[in-house]
Scaffold this motif. Structure first.
Motif, PDB file in Angstrom:
ATOM      1  N   MET A 124     -13.955  42.271  -7.977  1.00 41.15           N
ATOM      2  CA  MET A 124     -14.066  41.274  -6.917  1.00 41.15           C
ATOM      3  C   MET A 124     -13.893  41.925  -5.542  1.00 41.15           C
ATOM      4  O   MET A 124     -12.860  42.522  -5.258  1.00 41.15           O
ATOM      5  N   PRO A 125     -14.899  41.839  -4.663  1.00 38.21           N
ATOM      6  CA  PRO A 125     -14.771  42.470  -3.341  1.00 38.21           C
ATOM      7  C   PRO A 125     -13.810  41.700  -2.435  1.00 38.21           C
ATOM      8  O   PRO A 125     -13.665  40.477  -2.537  1.00 38.21           O
ATOM      9  N   GLU A 126     -13.178  42.428  -1.533  1.00 41.66           N
ATOM     10  CA  GLU A 126     -12.237  41.819  -0.592  1.00 41.66           C
ATOM     11  C   GLU A 126     -12.924  40.797   0.312  1.00 41.66           C
ATOM     12  O   GLU A 126     -12.304  39.825   0.749  1.00 41.66           O
ATOM     13  N   SER A 127     -14.198  40.993   0.575  1.00 39.44           N
ATOM     14  CA  SER A 127     -14.906  40.138   1.529  1.00 39.44           C
ATOM     15  C   SER A 127     -15.069  38.701   1.068  1.00 39.44           C
ATOM     16  O   SER A 127     -15.398  37.830   1.865  1.00 39.44           O
ATOM     17  N   VAL A 128     -14.860  38.427  -0.220  1.00 40.83           N
ATOM     18  CA  VAL A 128     -14.962  37.040  -0.694  1.00 40.83           C
ATOM     19  C   VAL A 128     -13.585  36.472  -1.029  1.00 40.83           C
ATOM     20  O   VAL A 128     -13.476  35.426  -1.659  1.00 40.83           O
ATOM     21  N   GLN A 129     -12.540  37.154  -0.590  1.00 36.78           N
ATOM     22  CA  GLN A 129     -11.178  36.686  -0.819  1.00 36.78           C
ATOM     23  C   GLN A 129     -10.489  36.413   0.522  1.00 36.78           C
ATOM     24  O   GLN A 129     -10.901  36.912   1.562  1.00 36.78           O
ATOM     25  N   ASN A 130      -9.435  35.590   0.472  1.00 35.80           N
ATOM     26  CA  ASN A 130      -8.640  35.285   1.670  1.00 35.80           C
ATOM     27  C   ASN A 130      -9.515  34.817   2.827  1.00 35.80           C
ATOM     28  O   ASN A 130      -9.506  35.391   3.926  1.00 35.80           O
ATOM     29  N   THR A 131     -10.279  33.774   2.567  1.00 38.71           N
ATOM     30  CA  THR A 131     -11.263  33.305   3.551  1.00 38.71           C
ATOM     31  C   THR A 131     -10.832  32.037   4.290  1.00 38.71           C
ATOM     32  O   THR A 131     -11.614  31.503   5.075  1.00 38.71           O
ATOM     33  N   VAL A 132      -9.628  31.547   4.029  1.00 43.35           N
ATOM     34  CA  VAL A 132      -9.147  30.348   4.732  1.00 43.35           C
ATOM     35  C   VAL A 132      -8.264  30.798   5.885  1.00 43.35           C
ATOM     36  O   VAL A 132      -7.116  31.200   5.706  1.00 43.35           O
ATOM     37  N   ASN A 133      -8.818  30.751   7.063  1.00 40.07           N
ATOM     38  CA  ASN A 133      -8.150  31.254   8.270  1.00 40.07           C
ATOM     39  C   ASN A 133      -8.037  30.117   9.275  1.00 40.07           C
ATOM     40  O   ASN A 133      -8.917  29.919  10.103  1.00 40.07           O
ATOM     41  N   ILE A 134      -6.978  29.343   9.158  1.00 38.48           N
ATOM     42  CA  ILE A 134      -6.798  28.206  10.064  1.00 38.48           C
ATOM     43  C   ILE A 134      -5.481  28.329  10.814  1.00 38.48           C
ATOM     44  O   ILE A 134      -4.506  28.886  10.311  1.00 38.48           O
ATOM     45  N   THR A 135      -5.484  27.815  12.018  1.00 35.51           N
ATOM     46  CA  THR A 135      -4.262  27.770  12.807  1.00 35.51           C
ATOM     47  C   THR A 135      -3.395  26.618  12.312  1.00 35.51           C
ATOM     48  O   THR A 135      -3.844  25.754  11.548  1.00 35.51           O
ATOM     49  N   GLU A 136      -2.160  26.590  12.749  1.00 34.12           N
ATOM     50  CA  GLU A 136      -1.248  25.515  12.333  1.00 34.12           C
ATOM     51  C   GLU A 136      -1.754  24.176  12.865  1.00 34.12           C
ATOM     52  O   GLU A 136      -2.114  24.049  14.036  1.00 34.12           O
ATOM     53  N   ILE A 137      -1.812  23.193  11.978  1.00 34.47           N
ATOM     54  CA  ILE A 137      -2.347  21.881  12.325  1.00 34.47           C
ATOM     55  C   ILE A 137      -1.197  20.878  12.422  1.00 34.47           C
ATOM     56  O   ILE A 137      -0.321  20.827  11.553  1.00 34.47           O
ATOM     57  N   GLY A 138      -1.223  20.065  13.482  1.00 39.72           N
ATOM     58  CA  GLY A 138      -0.231  19.009  13.646  1.00 39.72           C
ATOM     59  C   GLY A 138      -0.890  17.650  13.750  1.00 39.72           C
ATOM     60  O   GLY A 138      -2.115  17.542  13.897  1.00 39.72           O
ATOM     61  N   ALA A 139      -0.077  16.600  13.694  1.00 34.63           N
ATOM     62  CA  ALA A 139      -0.604  15.231  13.720  1.00 34.63           C
ATOM     63  C   ALA A 139      -1.399  14.951  14.993  1.00 34.63           C
ATOM     64  O   ALA A 139      -2.384  14.203  14.968  1.00 34.63           O
ATOM     65  N   GLU A 140      -1.010  15.563  16.103  1.00 38.40           N
ATOM     66  CA  GLU A 140      -1.704  15.324  17.359  1.00 38.40           C
ATOM     67  C   GLU A 140      -3.170  15.735  17.271  1.00 38.40           C
ATOM     68  O   GLU A 140      -4.039  15.104  17.887  1.00 38.40           O
ATOM     69  N   GLN A 141      -3.448  16.789  16.493  1.00 36.11           N
ATOM     70  CA  GLN A 141      -4.824  17.278  16.380  1.00 36.11           C
ATOM     71  C   GLN A 141      -5.694  16.385  15.494  1.00 36.11           C
ATOM     72  O   GLN A 141      -6.913  16.529  15.482  1.00 36.11           O
ATOM     73  N   LEU A 142      -5.067  15.497  14.759  1.00 33.69           N
ATOM     74  CA  LEU A 142      -5.821  14.576  13.913  1.00 33.69           C
ATOM     75  C   LEU A 142      -6.032  13.216  14.586  1.00 33.69           C
ATOM     76  O   LEU A 142      -6.692  12.342  14.035  1.00 33.69           O
ATOM     77  N   ARG A 143      -5.486  13.042  15.787  1.00 38.82           N
ATOM     78  CA  ARG A 143      -5.615  11.758  16.482  1.00 38.82           C
ATOM     79  C   ARG A 143      -7.073  11.480  16.861  1.00 38.82           C
ATOM     80  O   ARG A 143      -7.804  12.373  17.279  1.00 38.82           O
ATOM     81  N   VAL A 144      -7.480  10.236  16.672  1.00 42.14           N
ATOM     82  CA  VAL A 144      -8.804   9.789  17.118  1.00 42.14           C
ATOM     83  C   VAL A 144      -8.561   8.829  18.279  1.00 42.14           C
ATOM     84  O   VAL A 144      -8.294   7.638  18.082  1.00 42.14           O
ATOM     85  N   LYS A 145      -8.620   9.356  19.486  1.00 38.86           N
ATOM     86  CA  LYS A 145      -8.243   8.575  20.663  1.00 38.86           C
ATOM     87  C   LYS A 145      -9.179   7.394  20.883  1.00 38.86           C
ATOM     88  O   LYS A 145     -10.392   7.499  20.739  1.00 38.86           O
ATOM     89  N   ASN A 146      -8.566   6.288  21.240  1.00 36.90           N
ATOM     90  CA  ASN A 146      -9.326   5.084  21.590  1.00 36.90           C
ATOM     91  C   ASN A 146      -9.225   4.878  23.095  1.00 36.90           C
ATOM     92  O   ASN A 146      -8.163   4.540  23.619  1.00 36.90           O
ATOM     93  N   GLU A 147     -10.322   5.108  23.765  1.00 37.69           N
ATOM     94  CA  GLU A 147     -10.343   4.936  25.220  1.00 37.69           C
ATOM     95  C   GLU A 147     -10.978   3.586  25.555  1.00 37.69           C
ATOM     96  O   GLU A 147     -12.119   3.506  26.018  1.00 37.69           O
ATOM     97  N   ASN A 148     -10.209   2.534  25.232  1.00 38.87           N
ATOM     98  CA  ASN A 148     -10.612   1.143  25.529  1.00 38.87           C
ATOM     99  C   ASN A 148     -11.908   0.729  24.826  1.00 38.87           C
ATOM    100  O   ASN A 148     -12.677  -0.093  25.337  1.00 38.87           O
ATOM    101  N   ALA A 149     -12.150   1.295  23.631  1.00 42.08           N
ATOM    102  CA  ALA A 149     -13.334   0.912  22.846  1.00 42.08           C
ATOM    103  C   ALA A 149     -12.953  -0.200  21.876  1.00 42.08           C
ATOM    104  O   ALA A 149     -11.862  -0.199  21.299  1.00 42.08           O
ATOM    105  N   ALA A 150     -13.855  -1.132  21.683  1.00 40.72           N
ATOM    106  CA  ALA A 150     -13.585  -2.235  20.757  1.00 40.72           C
ATOM    107  C   ALA A 150     -13.743  -1.796  19.304  1.00 40.72           C
ATOM    108  O   ALA A 150     -13.061  -2.306  18.413  1.00 40.72           O
ATOM    109  N   GLU A 151     -14.652  -0.848  19.079  1.00 41.27           N
ATOM    110  CA  GLU A 151     -14.940  -0.435  17.707  1.00 41.27           C
ATOM    111  C   GLU A 151     -15.081   1.086  17.624  1.00 41.27           C
ATOM    112  O   GLU A 151     -15.306   1.755  18.641  1.00 41.27           O
ATOM    113  N   ALA A 152     -14.940   1.594  16.389  1.00 41.24           N
ATOM    114  CA  ALA A 152     -15.061   3.031  16.145  1.00 41.24           C
ATOM    115  C   ALA A 152     -16.276   3.304  15.262  1.00 41.24           C
ATOM    116  O   ALA A 152     -16.465   2.649  14.231  1.00 41.24           O
ATOM    117  N   LEU A 153     -17.081   4.250  15.682  1.00 44.77           N
ATOM    118  CA  LEU A 153     -18.223   4.673  14.868  1.00 44.77           C
ATOM    119  C   LEU A 153     -17.697   5.248  13.551  1.00 44.77           C
ATOM    120  O   LEU A 153     -16.729   6.023  13.540  1.00 44.77           O
TER     121      LEU A 153
END
Length: 580
Positions: free
Chosen positions: A364-393
């Motif tokens: 197994m080559p190294e190039s197909v391993q350890n491929t999940v490279n994400i920064t630390e995720i917090g709840a703030e980054q998952l927020r879907v801001k509502n800027e006075n919209a009545a509905e969400a697409l």
């Protein structure tokens, strides 16, 4: 070589014994859709004759049917979640002796190294695994993938004997605009091997004309009989798909007539290993076609001769002199029960038992391993801001279809942000770039997964395979994300902060090199976990979610850059407005 040719002729004439003879079978002739009681004589991996023969070795198949080996016209091995040699070990038990693959899933993660790995790992497979080169890596410019492959990157692969041509061309705008790199890919494929697959989801007549003019010969994205008939009129081969997520076969069968049947073949496209084990592969297509009225011999013709001719495999796909001795012995034509399988004239499956499982051909080559490279995720980054919209697409998901609709919903708002609403079967969704650690996160909502609580996540997210997550609450979504990161790829289901089940996919975040039994057990536990989250439909929520990131299929999808509206060809906001 001359001596073996003599032996072939001598066996065909009955002068000398064949290497192997299948005795007293009901031979299915896919040339004329007839059957005859006969023996099949084999010499040096090829069929010497069909008639009355004797051999150095003989297998009595009295009362059974002898058919050509089945061919899967288009499959992404990565979607099975098994590496190629493991995948082939299961496929051959279902009578499949050849598969035409598109390694664009792993190519989107690991580029050319991923393609090389797939070719190398399949070298010892008990079936022929042919490759079409990924045409669109990344699939579109509207998301971030792990790699980019140009015509120059692909060209050296045409020297490989199992590389056939160019895989599903899904970037229609690049073809329409005659962009230089796309034109080079098309010309190279025609010059080298002449095989080019299409991806015509939602295409109108003009788009079909453009694709055929470009040399594209096949399409597996038909969802209605009318679409299939139109493609036949335009000169396409139509691959009728029945996989884990997209199930189109029953809708397409009415398009098949005695006049046009030779232009149809079967493909699985994307199918999980546990479903292949339980339901079958191309043998399942044949069964389904027969049960819905197709003549059994014609169904077998679609699975063999049609597929072989589509891909210019002129010595395969029939039980006839001079053809490769890739053969399937069936108990019956109602259940299409596979009893024995021969590959190149040698038994590889006997009494439904795989005689010699394939082993990996390389480290197994190294190039197909350890491929999940994400920064630390917090709840703030998952927020879907509502800027006075009545509905969400919101993405409106339809079971068993890759097509989606756009809808706008009045969703709950907390602290200035839209939240999930299980009473409307609507979960929050996020796509996180996982290749280069850019921190890009697209957020939105999906309706129709049928889940009540918790979260699900995975690194199987077509086609760029970023990390996709959906949930009823941020806490469970964050736990699912962290679980995937710790495993370096895979699938997970979470409830009340607890991981109910997970499947590790350590190879490019798409596959595992673990044994099939262990993976199947993990997948069964995952199915049980999904039931605890409320899953009650006849579709797999994680499989469905994996295609909600695919911007080349209409109408609304979510990428790491946000919602993408296929009709507009642009990213849009939570209110549906075009982004800058």
């Amino acid at each position: 070589m001359t001596n073996r040719k003599k032996e072939m002729i001598q066996a065909a004439s009955g002068e000398k014994p064949a290497d192997l003879v299948l005795k007293n079978g009901k031979v299915i002739n896919v040339m004329n859709l007839q059957m005859e009681q006969a023996d099949v004589a084999i010499v040096d991996g090829k069929i010497a004759g069909v008639g009355r023969y004797f051999g150095r070795e003989e297998i009595d198949v009295t009362g059974k049917y002898i058919a050509p080996g089945f061919i899967d016209g288009h499959v992404h091995i990565e979607s099975s979640m098994m590496t190629p040699h493991h995948f082939a070990n299961e496929l051959v038990k279902h009578g499949v002796t050849a598969a035409v693959t598109d390694p664009h899933e792993i190519a989107n993660v690991s580029g050319a190294d991923g393609i090389r790995f797939m070719l190398e790992d399949s070298a010892n497979a008990p079936i022929d695994i042919f490759a079409m080169l990924p045409s669109c890596v990344p699939a579109t410019p509207f998301e971030h993938a792990g790699a980019r492959l140009t015509a120059d990157d692909l060209r050296p692969f045409y020297d490989h004997p199992r590389v056939f041509g160019l895989a599903e061309v899904m970037d229609y705008p690049s073809v329409l605009k005659q962009e230089d790199d796309m034109l080079e890919k098309l010309v190279d494929a025609e010059k080298q091997r002449g095989r080019i697959d299409g991806h015509g989801a939602g295409f109108d007549e003009t788009a079909l004309n453009v694709y055929r003019a470009a040399g594209i010969l096949t399409d597996h994205e038909c969802t209605t009989a009318e679409e299939a008939a139109e493609r036949i009129r335009k000169g396409f081969y139509v691959m009728m798909r029945e996989g884990s997520a997209a199930k189109d076969l029953l809708q397409l069968l009415p398009a098949v007539t005695t006049a046009n049947a030779r232009r149809f073949l079967y493909c699985t496209d994307d199918k999980h290993i546990d479903e292949i084990e339980a339901d079958g592969s191309i043998d399942a297509h044949i069964r389904m076609s027969i049960r819905h009225g197709m003549d059994p011999l014609q169904a077998i013709q679609l699975a063999t001769l049609n597929a072989a001719e589509c891909f210019k495999l002129h010595s395969r796909g029939a039980v006839a002199p001079g053809y490769e001795a890739d053969l399937v012995v069936l108990d019956d034509l109602e259940n299409v029960t596979v009893r024995h399988v021969l590959k190149d004239g040698h038994p590889v499956v006997k009494d439904q038992f795989l005689l010699k499982p394939a082993e990996p051909a390389s480290v197994m080559p190294e190039s197909v391993q350890n491929t999940v490279n994400i920064t630390e995720i917090g709840a703030e980054q998952l927020r879907v801001k509502n800027e006075n919209a009545a509905e969400a697409l919101t993405i409106a998901f339809t079971p068993h279809s890759l097509l989606t609709e756009k809808t706008s919903l009045k969703l709950p708002v907390q602290s200035g942000a839209f939240t999930a609403d299980v009473t409307q079967d609507t979960w929050k969704m996020a796509v996180i770039e996982r290749h280069h650690g850019t921190g890009h996160i697209g957020t939105g909502f999906i309706q129709g997964l049928g889940l009540k609580e918790g979260a699900i996540a995975g690194t199987v997210a077509h086609d760029s395979h970023n990390l996709v997550v959906a949930g009823s609450n941020d806490t469970d979504m964050l736990r699912a994300i962290e679980t995937i990161r710790e495993m370096q790829g895979g699938l997970a289901a979470v409830k009340d902060g607890k991981v109910l089940a997970s499947v590790q996919l350590e190879v490019a975040g798409l596959m595992t090199n673990r044994g099939q039994q262990q993976v199947t057990e993990d997948l069964h536990r995952l199915d049980e976990a999904l039931e605890k989250l409320g899953a009650a439909g006849d579709f797999h929520p994680l499989s469905a979610l994996s295609f909600m990131c695919l911007p080349v299929i209409p109408s609304l999808k979510l990428t790491d850059l946000g919602y993408f509206d296929a009709a507009k060809g642009k990213h849009v906001t939570i209110t549906g407005a075009e982004t800058e």
